[in-house]
Write an enzyme that holds these catalytic residues in place. Structure first.
Site, PDB file in Angstrom:
ATOM      1  N   SER A  35      24.852  25.024  66.961  1.00 50.96           N
ATOM      2  CA  SER A  35      25.321  25.287  68.324  1.00 50.96           C
ATOM      3  C   SER A  35      26.081  26.602  68.301  1.00 50.96           C
ATOM      4  O   SER A  35      26.445  27.100  67.233  1.00 50.96           O
ATOM      5  CB  SER A  35      26.255  24.131  68.742  1.00 50.96           C
ATOM      6  OG  SER A  35      27.086  24.506  69.811  1.00 50.96           O
ATOM      7  N   ARG A  36      26.401  27.133  69.504  1.00 48.84           N
ATOM      8  CA  ARG A  36      27.290  28.295  69.549  1.00 48.84           C
ATOM      9  C   ARG A  36      28.722  27.874  69.252  1.00 48.84           C
ATOM     10  O   ARG A  36      29.579  28.727  69.031  1.00 48.84           O
ATOM     11  CB  ARG A  36      27.224  28.954  70.934  1.00 48.84           C
ATOM     12  CG  ARG A  36      25.900  29.604  71.234  1.00 48.84           C
ATOM     13  CD  ARG A  36      25.857  30.105  72.666  1.00 48.84           C
ATOM     14  NE  ARG A  36      25.946  29.011  73.619  1.00 48.84           N
ATOM     15  CZ  ARG A  36      25.982  29.143  74.931  1.00 48.84           C
ATOM     16  NH1 ARG A  36      25.933  30.354  75.454  1.00 48.84           N
ATOM     17  NH2 ARG A  36      26.055  28.099  75.728  1.00 48.84           N
ATOM     18  N   HIS A  78      15.406  31.109  73.264  1.00 54.22           N
ATOM     19  CA  HIS A  78      14.528  30.699  72.149  1.00 54.22           C
ATOM     20  C   HIS A  78      14.263  31.871  71.211  1.00 54.22           C
ATOM     21  O   HIS A  78      14.143  31.693  70.003  1.00 54.22           O
ATOM     22  CB  HIS A  78      13.150  30.243  72.671  1.00 54.22           C
ATOM     23  CG  HIS A  78      13.174  28.975  73.467  1.00 54.22           C
ATOM     24  ND1 HIS A  78      12.059  28.532  74.155  1.00 54.22           N
ATOM     25  CD2 HIS A  78      14.131  28.043  73.691  1.00 54.22           C
ATOM     26  CE1 HIS A  78      12.345  27.390  74.766  1.00 54.22           C
ATOM     27  NE2 HIS A  78      13.598  27.074  74.504  1.00 54.22           N
ATOM     28  N   LYS A  96       8.899  24.341  74.946  1.00 51.13           N
ATOM     29  CA  LYS A  96       8.264  24.994  76.093  1.00 51.13           C
ATOM     30  C   LYS A  96       9.343  25.306  77.111  1.00 51.13           C
ATOM     31  O   LYS A  96      10.352  24.583  77.145  1.00 51.13           O
ATOM     32  CB  LYS A  96       7.161  24.128  76.699  1.00 51.13           C
ATOM     33  CG  LYS A  96       7.448  22.676  76.968  1.00 51.13           C
ATOM     34  CD  LYS A  96       8.573  22.223  77.784  1.00 51.13           C
ATOM     35  CE  LYS A  96       8.637  22.587  79.208  1.00 51.13           C
ATOM     36  NZ  LYS A  96       9.827  22.019  79.926  1.00 51.13           N
ATOM     37  N   ASP A 177       9.494  25.739  83.990  1.00 49.13           N
ATOM     38  CA  ASP A 177       9.842  24.370  83.604  1.00 49.13           C
ATOM     39  C   ASP A 177       8.684  23.396  83.791  1.00 49.13           C
ATOM     40  O   ASP A 177       8.429  22.567  82.908  1.00 49.13           O
ATOM     41  CB  ASP A 177      11.055  23.892  84.414  1.00 49.13           C
ATOM     42  CG  ASP A 177      11.723  22.711  83.731  1.00 49.13           C
ATOM     43  OD1 ASP A 177      12.239  22.902  82.618  1.00 49.13           O
ATOM     44  OD2 ASP A 177      11.697  21.600  84.292  1.00 49.13           O
TER      45      ASP A 177
HETATM   46  N1  LIG Z   1       9.382  18.826  76.049  1.00 44.39           N
HETATM   47  C1  LIG Z   1      10.077  18.265  77.031  1.00 44.39           C
HETATM   48  O1  LIG Z   1       9.741  17.210  77.550  1.00 44.39           O
HETATM   49  C2  LIG Z   1      11.325  18.940  77.502  1.00 44.39           C
HETATM   50  C3  LIG Z   1      12.207  18.267  78.375  1.00 44.39           C
HETATM   51  C4  LIG Z   1      13.382  18.908  78.740  1.00 44.39           C
HETATM   52  C5  LIG Z   1      13.658  20.184  78.278  1.00 44.39           C
HETATM   53  N2  LIG Z   1      12.772  20.813  77.443  1.00 44.39           N
HETATM   54  C6  LIG Z   1      13.048  22.168  76.961  1.00 44.39           C
HETATM   55  O2  LIG Z   1      14.138  22.127  76.052  1.00 44.39           O
HETATM   56  C7  LIG Z   1      14.913  23.313  76.204  1.00 44.39           C
HETATM   57  C8  LIG Z   1      16.361  22.914  76.456  1.00 44.39           C
HETATM   58  O3  LIG Z   1      16.448  22.185  77.655  1.00 44.39           O
HETATM   59  P1  LIG Z   1      17.667  21.182  77.940  1.00 44.39           P
HETATM   60  O4  LIG Z   1      17.391  20.528  79.218  1.00 44.39           O
HETATM   61  O5  LIG Z   1      17.948  20.364  76.732  1.00 44.39           O
HETATM   62  O6  LIG Z   1      18.854  22.239  78.159  1.00 44.39           O
HETATM   63  P2  LIG Z   1      20.410  21.965  78.054  1.00 44.39           P
HETATM   64  O7  LIG Z   1      20.722  20.515  78.189  1.00 44.39           O
HETATM   65  O8  LIG Z   1      21.050  22.937  78.974  1.00 44.39           O
HETATM   66  O9  LIG Z   1      20.762  22.347  76.534  1.00 44.39           O
HETATM   67  C9  LIG Z   1      20.487  23.596  76.023  1.00 44.39           C
HETATM   68  C10 LIG Z   1      21.355  23.855  74.796  1.00 44.39           C
HETATM   69  O10 LIG Z   1      21.118  25.194  74.404  1.00 44.39           O
HETATM   70  C11 LIG Z   1      22.291  25.770  73.867  1.00 44.39           C
HETATM   71  N3  LIG Z   1      22.380  27.183  74.265  1.00 44.39           N
HETATM   72  C12 LIG Z   1      22.237  28.245  73.453  1.00 44.39           C
HETATM   73  N4  LIG Z   1      22.404  29.381  74.111  1.00 44.39           N
HETATM   74  C13 LIG Z   1      22.673  29.047  75.387  1.00 44.39           C
HETATM   75  C14 LIG Z   1      22.982  29.800  76.533  1.00 44.39           C
HETATM   76  N5  LIG Z   1      23.048  31.150  76.515  1.00 44.39           N
HETATM   77  N6  LIG Z   1      23.238  29.142  77.667  1.00 44.39           N
HETATM   78  C15 LIG Z   1      23.182  27.798  77.723  1.00 44.39           C
HETATM   79  N7  LIG Z   1      22.908  27.023  76.643  1.00 44.39           N
HETATM   80  C16 LIG Z   1      22.659  27.658  75.483  1.00 44.39           C
HETATM   81  C17 LIG Z   1      23.430  24.956  74.385  1.00 44.39           C
HETATM   82  O11 LIG Z   1      24.157  24.536  73.257  1.00 44.39           O
HETATM   83  P3  LIG Z   1      25.466  25.336  72.769  1.00 44.39           P
HETATM   84  O12 LIG Z   1      26.108  25.913  74.011  1.00 44.39           O
HETATM   85  O13 LIG Z   1      26.259  24.275  72.150  1.00 44.39           O
HETATM   86  O14 LIG Z   1      24.987  26.399  71.838  1.00 44.39           O
HETATM   87  C18 LIG Z   1      22.832  23.735  75.077  1.00 44.39           C
HETATM   88  O15 LIG Z   1      23.312  22.515  74.578  1.00 44.39           O
HETATM   89  C19 LIG Z   1      14.272  24.134  77.321  1.00 44.39           C
HETATM   90  O16 LIG Z   1      13.428  25.111  76.758  1.00 44.39           O
HETATM   91  C20 LIG Z   1      13.457  23.094  78.076  1.00 44.39           C
HETATM   92  O17 LIG Z   1      12.304  23.604  78.723  1.00 44.39           O
HETATM   93  C21 LIG Z   1      11.634  20.207  77.054  1.00 44.39           C
END
Ligand SMILES: NC(=O)c1ccc[n+]([C@@H]2O[C@H](COP(=O)([O-])OP(=O)(O)OC[C@H]3O[C@@H](n4cnc5c(N)ncnc54)[C@H](OP(=O)(O)O)[C@@H]3O)[C@@H](O)[C@H]2O)c1
Length: 317
Positions: A35-36, A78, A96, A177
């Site tokens: 994580s950051r 990413h 994705k 998305d």
């Molecule tokens: N395959 C699927 O079914 C599916 C479903 C949902 C999402 N996804 C994908 O998974 C990825 C993450 O989605 P999510 O819904 O899990 O997002 P999320 O809940 O917002 O989490 C993203 C994580 O990324 C980290 N991060 C690193 N740099 C960041 C920045 N500049 N701003 C914000 N967060 C940052 C954050 O952790 P720290 O701040 O602790 O570093 C945060 O916990 C996306 O690419 C999304 O498309 C895929």
């Protein structure tokens, strides 16, 4: 390598879902999270019983006990993590949409190919058993030649500019998305189109709320696809062929069942779905010495990223 040791980059919502999915993974386990923030990494590790927590993505990438990295940050974030992992010689599975821009996708692909390191977009739909069966049915000619794909993926989301889904800096919008799923599905079955026509709307933050796109092929094949954050919808796909069609039942990206129609006879088939299939596929590719997946090749990831860029340009104007 008997068990692949995975590190997760980005302790967010999807990372937590993936931890649960690892209960069904045959070939690997999660050994680290990055994580950051050291506090967020440690909290996630404690909650999910992960042995090591890193307070920076650089430290996760440098962890010698990690064999492969799963990148689950927002799309624009990413790229740097994937490039760092590749530079360190570590295979990557990147959520994705692979990146937020065509330029970033090209950069990751070029780095992976020149370093000879495995990289794959986590387009889990392609690895679900229903889609594996679709590939078999189509290859056997069960519905003849595929001429069209119609589909939607719709997920109502109340507008909240603080959520990454609506924030342009975090790759928000319905195309990256949701559109990635319908575009990747059509591209998988029909190949890369010759023309793309798209319409849609935007939220006040500038990211798209809805889109509809037509993909056209020089030989008359087509796909009609849509996605939306403002409406409710089934998430259904139809694959039309010269000898029959397949209904991919909702929600198609994790399809629980298919109905195959041939000469007015319908056969319904049921399937499991989940994220474990794509994770096991990565281990299988690595065991076979492959640097790319034959099912989700990097050229397809680039083609879909280019399609998303065309749709975005037409919808956002
Ligand atoms: N395959 C699927 O079914 C599916 C479903 C949902 C999402 N996804 C994908 O998974 C990825 C993450 O989605 P999510 O819904 O899990 O997002 P999320 O809940 O917002 O989490 C993203 C994580 O990324 C980290 N991060 C690193 N740099 C960041 C920045 N500049 N701003 C914000 N967060 C940052 C954050 O952790 P720290 O701040 O602790 O570093 C945060 O916990 C996306 O690419 C999304 O498309 C895929």
């Amino acid at each position: 390598m008997e068990t692949l040791r995975w590190g997760i980059a980005g302790p967010g919502r999807m990372a937590a879902t993936m931890v649960e999915a690892f209960e069904h993974v045959r070939t690997g386990r999660i050994v680290a999270v990055g994580s950051r923030s050291a506090d967020r990494a440690e909290a996630f590790a404690a909650e999910h019983d992960i042995p090591r927590a890193h307070g920076s993505y650089a430290d996760l990438v440098a962890d010698p006990e990690v064999d492969a990295i799963y990148v689950a940050t927002p799309h624009p974030q990413h790229t740097d993590i994937a490039l760092a992992a590749i530079a360190a010689g570590t295979p990557v599975l990147v959520e994705k949409a692979f990146t937020a821009t065509v330029e970033d996708t090209r950069a990751v692909i070029e780095a992976a190919r020149s370093a000879g390191i495995f990289a794959m977009e986590a387009m889990w739909t392609r690895f679900n058993p229903a889609v594996e069966r679709i590939r078999e049915l189509v290859a056997r000619g069960e519905i003849g030649d595929v001429r069209a794909v119609h589909g939607d993926l719709t997920a109502f989301r109340a507008y909240d500019p603080s959520d990454r889904l609506f924030d342009p800096a975090l790759g928000g919008g319905a195309v990256l998305d949701l559109g990635v799923y319908v575009l990747s599905f059509a591209q998988h079955l029909l190949g890369t189109p010759d023309v793309v026509h798209a319409v849609g709307g935007t939220f006040p933050s500038g990211v798209e709320s809805d889109f509809s796109a037509v993909l056209g092929y020089a030989d008359g094949r087509s796909a009609t696809l849509s996605g939306s954050f403002t409406t409710y919808g089934p998430g259904r796909v139809m694959i039309l062929g010269t000898a029959g069609w397949i209904d991919v039942h909702p929600r198609f990206h994790r399809a629980p069942s298919l109905t195959v129609w041939r000469e007015k006879q319908a056969e319904t088939l049921e399937f499991d779905s989940g994220y474990a299939f794509e994770v096991d596929h990565v281990a299988d590719c690595l065991a076979r010495g492959l640097n790319e997946s034959p099912i989700m090749p990097l050229d397809d990831t680039l083609a879909v990223q280019q399609l998303m860029a065309q749709v975005l340009a037409q919808v956002r104007g």
